[in-house]
Design a protein around this motif. Sequence first.
Motif, short mmCIF file in Angstrom:
data_model
loop_
_atom_site.label_atom_id
_atom_site.label_comp_id
_atom_site.label_asym_id
_atom_site.label_seq_id
_atom_site.Cartn_x
_atom_site.Cartn_y
_atom_site.Cartn_z
N LEU A 276 0.81 -1.23 -0.16
CA LEU A 276 0.06 0.16 0.04
C LEU A 276 0.86 1.30 -0.01
CD1 LEU A 276 -2.75 1.47 -0.04
CD2 LEU A 276 -2.73 1.32 2.62
N ALA A 277 2.09 1.15 0.80
CA ALA A 277 2.76 2.42 0.82
C ALA A 277 3.54 2.56 -0.36
CB ALA A 277 3.84 2.21 1.92
N LEU A 278 3.91 1.65 -1.16
CA LEU A 278 4.73 1.86 -2.46
C LEU A 278 3.45 2.08 -3.38
CD1 LEU A 278 6.59 -1.37 -2.61
CD2 LEU A 278 7.32 0.80 -2.65
N MET A 279 2.16 1.78 -3.41
CA MET A 279 0.99 2.10 -4.53
C MET A 279 0.65 3.64 -4.21
SD MET A 279 -2.74 0.34 -4.92
CE MET A 279 -2.80 0.09 -3.23
N ILE A 280 0.60 3.90 -3.06
CA ILE A 280 0.31 5.60 -2.74
C ILE A 280 1.50 6.35 -3.24
CG2 ILE A 280 -0.03 7.19 -0.90
CD1 ILE A 280 -1.44 5.08 0.56
N ARG A 281 2.76 5.96 -2.94
CA ARG A 281 3.93 6.79 -3.39
C ARG A 281 3.80 6.90 -4.71
NH1 ARG A 281 6.68 3.98 0.68
NH2 ARG A 281 6.98 5.16 2.57
N ARG A 282 3.56 5.90 -5.73
CA ARG A 282 3.51 5.81 -7.06
C ARG A 282 2.37 6.61 -7.43
NH1 ARG A 282 6.99 4.11 -11.24
NH2 ARG A 282 5.83 3.45 -13.23
N SER A 283 1.42 6.48 -6.82
CA SER A 283 0.27 7.20 -7.63
C SER A 283 0.23 8.78 -7.38
CB SER A 283 -1.04 6.77 -6.75
OG SER A 283 -1.07 7.42 -5.42
N LEU A 284 1.18 9.26 -6.37
CA LEU A 284 1.39 10.63 -6.07
C LEU A 284 2.39 11.11 -6.90
CD1 LEU A 284 0.73 10.91 -2.11
CD2 LEU A 284 -0.80 11.65 -3.98
N SER A 285 3.42 10.36 -7.28
CA SER A 285 4.80 10.84 -8.05
C SER A 285 4.73 10.81 -9.58
CB SER A 285 5.85 9.93 -7.53
OG SER A 285 5.78 8.81 -8.01
N ARG A 286 3.72 9.93 -10.12
CA ARG A 286 3.57 9.78 -11.51
C ARG A 286 2.23 10.56 -11.91
NH1 ARG A 286 6.80 6.07 -14.61
NH2 ARG A 286 8.75 6.01 -13.45
N GLU A 287 2.34 11.09 -13.45
CA GLU A 287 1.09 11.74 -13.81
C GLU A 287 0.79 11.24 -15.07
OE1 GLU A 287 1.45 15.88 -14.24
OE2 GLU A 287 1.44 16.40 -12.16
N ALA A 288 -0.48 10.92 -15.47
CA ALA A 288 -0.94 10.56 -16.87
C ALA A 288 -2.12 11.30 -17.03
CB ALA A 288 -1.00 8.93 -16.75
N PHE A 289 -2.53 11.65 -18.46
CA PHE A 289 -3.44 12.46 -18.63
C PHE A 289 -3.62 13.55 -18.02
CE2 PHE A 289 -4.16 7.87 -19.69
CZ PHE A 289 -4.17 7.76 -20.78
N GLY A 290 -2.51 14.39 -17.69
CA GLY A 290 -2.60 15.51 -17.09
C GLY A 290 -2.83 15.74 -15.48
N LYS A 291 -2.90 14.30 -14.85
CA LYS A 291 -3.24 14.21 -13.58
C LYS A 291 -2.47 13.35 -12.62
CE LYS A 291 -8.21 15.25 -14.03
NZ LYS A 291 -9.48 14.72 -13.54
N PRO A 292 -2.26 13.41 -11.42
CA PRO A 292 -1.58 12.21 -10.73
C PRO A 292 -2.35 10.92 -10.87
CG PRO A 292 -1.78 14.30 -9.45
CD PRO A 292 -2.69 14.58 -10.59
N LEU A 293 -1.29 9.89 -10.78
CA LEU A 293 -2.41 8.73 -10.90
C LEU A 293 -3.31 8.45 -9.89
CD1 LEU A 293 0.53 6.15 -11.81
CD2 LEU A 293 -0.85 7.28 -13.44
N ALA A 294 -3.16 8.93 -8.92
CA ALA A 294 -3.96 8.85 -7.80
C ALA A 294 -5.45 9.17 -8.14
CB ALA A 294 -3.66 9.42 -6.42
N GLN A 295 -5.54 10.00 -8.93
CA GLN A 295 -6.94 10.72 -9.23
C GLN A 295 -7.66 10.22 -10.41
OE1 GLN A 295 -6.62 15.14 -9.38
NE2 GLN A 295 -5.34 15.13 -7.66
N LEU A 296 -6.88 9.17 -11.10
CA LEU A 296 -7.20 8.65 -12.07
C LEU A 296 -8.07 7.13 -11.89
CD1 LEU A 296 -4.18 8.79 -14.46
CD2 LEU A 296 -6.41 10.28 -14.63
N GLY A 297 -9.34 7.14 -12.95
CA GLY A 297 -9.85 5.79 -12.88
C GLY A 297 -10.46 5.56 -11.27
#
Length: 406
Positions: A276-297
């Motif tokens: 979970l920690a790895l998933m959260i850090r990744r979701s906040l550090s990478r962007e796609a389609f103009g947004k952080p991954l955390a905000q997608l899907g």
Amino acid sequence: MDLGISPRLNPIRDAVAEMVRDEIAPLDAEYFAEVEVGDRWEFTPRQSEIVEGLKAKAKAAGLWNLWSPATGHALSTVEYAYLAEEMGKAHLAPETFNCNAPDTGNMEVFEKYGSDAMKDRWLAPLLAGEIRSAYLMTEPDVASSDATNIALSCVRDGDDYVLNGEKWWATGAGDPRCAVYIVMVRTVRDGPKHAQHSMIVVPSDTKGIEKLRAMEVYGDDEAPHGHMHIRFTDVRVPAENMLLGEGRGFEISQGRLGPGRIHHCMRAIGMAEKALALMIRRSLSREAFGKPLAQLGGNYDYIANARTQIEQARLLCLKAAWMMDQGDARAAAPWISQIKVEAPRIALEITDQAVQMFGAQGISQDTPLARQWAHLRTLRLADGPDAVHRRQVARAELRKYTQEKV
């Protein structure tokens, strides 16, 4: 029912967590890289330096044999659960604290059922972290999830027993430090089905033992630890190596497997937290389609559900641990079965979602997630597959409502 962190546990837990985070986890990748240097089934000088150096630090800090009520800090199962969770966050952590499978289970067997000679020869060096051991139960030619099928022959011949047959998935038997096996054998062919099997102690260098191959877990032989396929051909073992006596194998196995199963589950919860920690850090550090991954899907939902599932699994694990601490193994058994199903399943699901967040990198050697995923998927089979444990839970529930034998 107190499932919280006791005041005496707090500093121990903090020390274990700090060592796992700052000293052990950073060395995991280097340790695995060394496997490809020279003979995969021998430790390189650097691997030995890593492992023995960490063990020395744990001993010096008083963080050694934490699993054992008879040594170390005399922790309850509930207290130890919190420490095992921290150990699940790094591959080398359990061995660093001498809390690694299958050695903890084997040490418990020697403590509870071993003769004084066995304790001197095998338990003492295991407690000191000087040797490793293996537990041989599963066989290639029978459905070993029903342990009454175990068929490796063990026949008395004078002052010896003679063993013939095969075992596989002998975890740790590939390790060059593995000096002793505890083997589930069949000593009689008739009578009550739970009185036909026995446990016997076999030195790993006994004549007639042949390592046929290393079993691969999703293509990985997991050297130098390994899961070996072993053949016994007229292997002679002194009669005094029999534990407790003929026909008492199931009695010993239940005493061994209960604690072992819950230790696996405790570590699985730590793996889920790590994923979970790895998933959260990744979701906040990478962007796609103009947004952080955390905000997608549905990634918000994945993260929220993961946190909820971890908290649920931890509480169930602590309840099972508390039941064990009450001293009634029969009453604790359904709780152990429940968490044995749920902890690996939940940790595997969260690890899989973390892999998805990392994309192709998640299935590579660049993160610990691929190895962790394979371990957790294996854990759904080890020490009893999910279906067997669900059966045990259902039988316990049904007994509450019927006098019929279920």
